[in-house]
Each structure stands twice: as structure tokens, then as C-alpha cells.
Design an enzyme around this catalytic site. Structure first.
Site, PDB file in Angstrom:
ATOM      1  N   SER A   1      62.189  38.476  68.050  1.00 50.89           N
ATOM      2  CA  SER A   1      61.239  37.401  68.356  1.00 50.89           C
ATOM      3  C   SER A   1      61.958  36.106  68.755  1.00 50.89           C
ATOM      4  O   SER A   1      63.015  35.761  68.217  1.00 50.89           O
ATOM      5  CB  SER A   1      60.377  37.124  67.130  1.00 50.89           C
ATOM      6  OG  SER A   1      59.655  35.932  67.335  1.00 50.89           O
TER       7      SER A   1
ATOM      8  N   LYS B   1      47.378  40.457  62.978  1.00 53.41           N
ATOM      9  CA  LYS B   1      46.542  39.300  63.342  1.00 53.41           C
ATOM     10  C   LYS B   1      45.112  39.405  62.793  1.00 53.41           C
ATOM     11  O   LYS B   1      44.450  38.392  62.595  1.00 53.41           O
ATOM     12  CB  LYS B   1      46.504  39.132  64.861  1.00 53.41           C
ATOM     13  CG  LYS B   1      47.793  38.583  65.454  1.00 53.41           C
ATOM     14  CD  LYS B   1      47.626  38.395  66.943  1.00 53.41           C
ATOM     15  CE  LYS B   1      48.776  37.610  67.539  1.00 53.41           C
ATOM     16  NZ  LYS B   1      48.528  37.244  68.936  1.00 53.41           N
TER      17      LYS B   1
ATOM     18  N   ASN C   1      46.883  33.729  64.415  1.00 54.97           N
ATOM     19  CA  ASN C   1      48.336  33.794  64.659  1.00 54.97           C
ATOM     20  C   ASN C   1      49.100  32.669  63.955  1.00 54.97           C
ATOM     21  O   ASN C   1      50.320  32.624  64.013  1.00 54.97           O
ATOM     22  CB  ASN C   1      48.652  33.817  66.165  1.00 54.97           C
ATOM     23  CG  ASN C   1      48.507  32.452  66.808  1.00 54.97           C
ATOM     24  OD1 ASN C   1      47.861  31.558  66.272  1.00 54.97           O
ATOM     25  ND2 ASN C   1      49.106  32.290  67.968  1.00 54.97           N
TER      26      ASN C   1
ATOM     27  N   GLY D   1      42.090  41.970  83.009  1.00 56.28           N
ATOM     28  CA  GLY D   1      42.337  42.513  81.677  1.00 56.28           C
ATOM     29  C   GLY D   1      41.213  42.141  80.732  1.00 56.28           C
ATOM     30  O   GLY D   1      40.354  41.298  81.075  1.00 56.28           O
TER      31      GLY D   1
ATOM     32  N   ARG E   1      39.989  47.625  83.646  1.00 55.95           N
ATOM     33  CA  ARG E   1      39.916  49.069  83.862  1.00 55.95           C
ATOM     34  C   ARG E   1      38.713  49.630  83.097  1.00 55.95           C
ATOM     35  O   ARG E   1      37.977  50.452  83.616  1.00 55.95           O
ATOM     36  CB  ARG E   1      41.240  49.666  83.360  1.00 55.95           C
ATOM     37  CG  ARG E   1      41.405  51.123  83.539  1.00 55.95           C
ATOM     38  CD  ARG E   1      42.795  51.521  83.123  1.00 55.95           C
ATOM     39  NE  ARG E   1      43.070  51.217  81.714  1.00 55.95           N
ATOM     40  CZ  ARG E   1      44.219  51.464  81.100  1.00 55.95           C
ATOM     41  NH1 ARG E   1      45.228  52.004  81.773  1.00 55.95           N
ATOM     42  NH2 ARG E   1      44.392  51.178  79.828  1.00 55.95           N
TER      43      ARG E   1
ATOM     44  N   ILE F   1      50.739  36.429  82.194  1.00 57.09           N
ATOM     45  CA  ILE F   1      51.230  36.154  80.833  1.00 57.09           C
ATOM     46  C   ILE F   1      52.449  36.999  80.461  1.00 57.09           C
ATOM     47  O   ILE F   1      53.081  36.755  79.447  1.00 57.09           O
ATOM     48  CB  ILE F   1      50.126  36.289  79.755  1.00 57.09           C
ATOM     49  CG1 ILE F   1      49.680  37.732  79.587  1.00 57.09           C
ATOM     50  CG2 ILE F   1      48.955  35.371  80.033  1.00 57.09           C
ATOM     51  CD1 ILE F   1      48.975  37.956  78.250  1.00 57.09           C
TER      52      ILE F   1
HETATM   53  P1  ATR Z   1      46.435  42.678  73.645  1.00 55.63           P
HETATM   54  O1  ATR Z   1      45.396  42.682  72.574  1.00 55.63           O
HETATM   55  O2  ATR Z   1      47.828  42.507  73.150  1.00 55.63           O
HETATM   56  O3  ATR Z   1      46.114  41.751  74.781  1.00 55.63           O
HETATM   57  P2  ATR Z   1      45.372  45.230  74.414  1.00 55.63           P
HETATM   58  O4  ATR Z   1      44.196  45.019  73.563  1.00 55.63           O
HETATM   59  O5  ATR Z   1      46.088  46.527  74.324  1.00 55.63           O
HETATM   60  O6  ATR Z   1      46.493  44.140  74.248  1.00 55.63           O
HETATM   61  O7  ATR Z   1      44.887  44.944  75.905  1.00 55.63           O
HETATM   62  C1  ATR Z   1      45.514  45.461  76.911  1.00 55.63           C
HETATM   63  C2  ATR Z   1      44.738  45.154  78.215  1.00 55.63           C
HETATM   64  O8  ATR Z   1      45.569  45.641  79.230  1.00 55.63           O
HETATM   65  C3  ATR Z   1      43.415  45.875  78.353  1.00 55.63           C
HETATM   66  O9  ATR Z   1      42.575  45.118  79.162  1.00 55.63           O
HETATM   67  C4  ATR Z   1      43.830  47.154  79.072  1.00 55.63           C
HETATM   68  O10 ATR Z   1      42.798  47.760  79.809  1.00 55.63           O
HETATM   69  P3  ATR Z   1      41.724  48.754  79.081  1.00 55.63           P
HETATM   70  O11 ATR Z   1      40.751  47.862  78.385  1.00 55.63           O
HETATM   71  O12 ATR Z   1      41.137  49.517  80.176  1.00 55.63           O
HETATM   72  O13 ATR Z   1      42.546  49.596  78.145  1.00 55.63           O
HETATM   73  C5  ATR Z   1      44.854  46.605  79.997  1.00 55.63           C
HETATM   74  N1  ATR Z   1      45.810  47.603  80.476  1.00 55.63           N
HETATM   75  C6  ATR Z   1      46.879  48.099  79.819  1.00 55.63           C
HETATM   76  N2  ATR Z   1      47.558  48.973  80.580  1.00 55.63           N
HETATM   77  C7  ATR Z   1      46.887  49.037  81.763  1.00 55.63           C
HETATM   78  C8  ATR Z   1      47.079  49.754  82.989  1.00 55.63           C
HETATM   79  N3  ATR Z   1      48.128  50.587  83.167  1.00 55.63           N
HETATM   80  N4  ATR Z   1      46.209  49.543  83.989  1.00 55.63           N
HETATM   81  C9  ATR Z   1      45.165  48.698  83.854  1.00 55.63           C
HETATM   82  N5  ATR Z   1      44.922  47.990  82.719  1.00 55.63           N
HETATM   83  C10 ATR Z   1      45.770  48.155  81.695  1.00 55.63           C
END
Ligand code: ATR
Length: 281
Positions: free
Chosen positions: A15, A67, A88, A130, A155, A222
Site C-alpha cells: 500500500s 469496508k 474507508n 462501470g 456491462r 481511476i
Molecule cells: P470496486 O467495488 O472495487 O469498484 P467491483 O465492485 O468489482 O469493484 O466493480 C467492478 C466494476 O468493473 C463493475 O462495474 C464491473 O462490471 P459488472 O458490474 O458487469 O461486473 C466492471 N468490470 C470489471 N471487469 C470488467 C470487464 N472486463 N469488462 C467490463 N466491465 C468490467
């Protein structure tokens, strides 16, 4: 006063938070330590928290996977953290633990430090790519700061719907597929990539193509490993202005440090230094 600060999470050996907060302590001319407290998910989190309660600790950061798990151990939950269902940053006020979430505000501060003009016209159209935890934090912060159009492309449609339903927002939000986002990217003044897509070792991936992005749009990502993601690179080639993810790391820490100490640290050279550290990895 000597500040005793910590980070809890797993895995956290690499970290950057100790480095950031040690710099802040020095800049603020304060005595203190910021140490890592890795908690193996196989250990009892409850036992670990009970032990931490007995320590004379002034505050700590919480990262994955705790978290949400931290919430039952708090005495007070700040409004933003409650809405997000994730904490956090915790401050110890006379033995009472108060939980905050500094991700959304930290992100906005980092964006504003680079593009202050964005914040003078909240009618600018925003697209979030996302629908994970980071998206939620940024969505709420943008809404709270008065942005009126914040669309979300993901997605999985249901995850985006969940964010807007829980937000009770005043912004107008349309939910798009990633294909639609790619096609209509030209409608947006600010596009924020909030997933892990493009992160090392898959740095050749991009969530959408940049071909239709407006030439004067601001594009933010990010992901900070690499600092300049392929998505940012391709968007810059189209003429877009870019905003890199490592700055969010600094400003969410700035806000956490402010909660613990009351001091708002100026970044000065820290952004450049952090960039050097990340590029050397
Ligand atoms: P965090 O809480 O750390 O932000 P997360 O909850 O795993 O991480 O969120 C990941 C995001 O990245 C989600 O929007 C995920 O899309 P889904 O909701 O469809 O799962 C998106 N994501 C991760 N890998 C992806 C990929 N290869 N293509 C498109 N979206 C992706």
C-alpha cells in the site's frame, strides 16, 4: 500530541498509504506514525477489532475486504458512508469510532485541482463507465456537488440501476450498455472510467473505444497502474484532456488526514513524487 494512525485490510503490504500519510505528518509538522495492520481473512475480524479498540489509536483507514465489515463496530456512521454502505476512514473521538468514506469527495477534489472550470458549469454532461464501489462513491459526490446529468454505462445493467435507486439523487441519469456508451461517447463533456479494466497486467484492455469521444472532453481513469492507461492515451490522441487515477489516491488521503487532524495538506510536489514511485514499480 502524537498521532497513532493505521491501515487495515488484506493484502496491504504494498500500500502507498503509509508513504502518503508520513509525508502529510511531516508537512503538517505533526508527530505520529501510520502503520500497516494486515488482517488475514482467515482470522476473526471481531477479535481483531476488539483488540484495536483497546489500543490508543487516533484513526485508521479501511480497505478491501473490510469496508463493509467494519460498519457494525462503529459508534457513528457519517451520512455519505451510510449511503454508500462502505467506510474507508475511521476516527477515534474519545473512544467512539466514527466512520467516513472519503473516496467520492477525494475524487472530486482531485478533479477540481486539475480542472477547476468543470465546477463552474454543473450542466456539463457526465458519463460514468462501470458500476462498482468506486462508481457509487463518485456518482454520489457528483450528484451532491450539483451535476445535473450523470449517465452510467455498465456491462451489467442491474448494478447501475442499484446505484441510482439507492442514491435518491437529484441528477438525471440514463443507464447505457457499454456498446451504447461507445457509440454515444460524443454526447459527454466528462467521461470517468471507474472499473479495473486497463490495469496491469492487462494494460492493453480498454472498457470502450475512444473513437467517438468529443475532442474537448475531459477523460478520467481511476486506474493508476499504469498511470497513463490505454484508455487515457487513446482519448488524448483524439484531443481530449485527461485526468489520471493516482491523484484520487492523494486527495482521498488528504480528506482522511483532515478528519483525523483538522489539517488540510497542500499537495505541492506530492503528485510528481507519487508518479515517480508508481512508474518505478
Ligand atoms: P470496486 O467495488 O472495487 O469498484 P467491483 O465492485 O468489482 O469493484 O466493480 C467492478 C466494476 O468493473 C463493475 O462495474 C464491473 O462490471 P459488472 O458490474 O458487469 O461486473 C466492471 N468490470 C470489471 N471487469 C470488467 C470487464 N472486463 N469488462 C467490463 N466491465 C468490467
Amino acid at each position: 500530541m502524537v498521532y497513532h494512525l493505521k491501515l487495515i485490510g488484506y493484502p496491504i503490504k504494498h500500500s502507498l498509504s503509509p508513504w502518503i500519510h508520513e509525508q502529510f505528518l511531516e508537512k503538517a509538522n505533526l508527530q505520529g506514525t501510520y502503520t500497516i495492520n494486515e488482517i488475514n481473512p482467515e482470522d476473526s475480524f471481531e477479535e481483531q477489532m476488539n483488540r484495536l479498540k483497546k489500543e490508543q489509536i487516533d484513526g485508521f483507514n479501511v480497505t478491501v475486504p473490510y469496508k463493509q465489515a467494519i460498519i457494525p463496530f462503529l459508534d457513528v456512521l457519517d451520512e455519505t458512508a451510510r449511503k454508500m454502505g462502505a467506510v474507508n476512514t475511521v476516527v477515534n473521538k474519545n473512544g467512539r469510532w466514527i466512520g467516513y468514506n472519503t473516496d467520492g469527495i477525494g475524487y472530486l477534489r482531485s478533479l477540481e485541482s486539475m480542472y477547476p472550470e468543470l465546477f463552474t458549469d454543473k450542466k456539463k454532461r457526465v458519463l460514468l463507465l462501470g458500476a462498482g464501489g468506486a462508481t457509487r462513491a463518485i456518482y454520489y459526490a457528483l450528484d451532491a456537488s450539483g451535476f445535473t446529468t450523470i449517465d452510467i454505462a455498465n456491462r451489467t445493467r442491474a448494478s447501475a440501476e442499484e446505484i441510482t435507486e439507492a442514491a435518491n439523487s437529484s441528477a438525471q441519469t440514463e443507464i447505457l450498455s457499454l456498446e451504447e456508451a461507445e457509440k454515444h461517447a460524443g454526447n459527454y463533456d466528462l467521461i470517468i472510467q471507474t472499473t479495473s479494466v486497463g490495469m496491469k497486467p492487462k494494460q492493453n484492455d480498454t472498457i470502450i473505444k475512444s473513437d467517438n469521444i468529443k475532442t474537448n472532453a475531459i477523460v478520467s481513469d481511476i486506474v493508476y497502474q499504469p498511470i497513463q492507461t490505454k484508455f487515457l492515451r487513446c482519448s488524448a490522441e483524439r484531443g481530449a484532456m485527461t485526468h489520471q487515477g493516482h491523484t484520487m489516491l492523494l486527495y482521498q488521503a488528504q480528506y482522511a488526514f483532515e478528519i483525523w487532524t483538522g489539517k488540510k495538506i497542500k499537495m505541492d510536489d506530492m503528485e510528481v513524487k507519487l508518479k515517480d514511485i508508481l512508474e518505478g514499480r
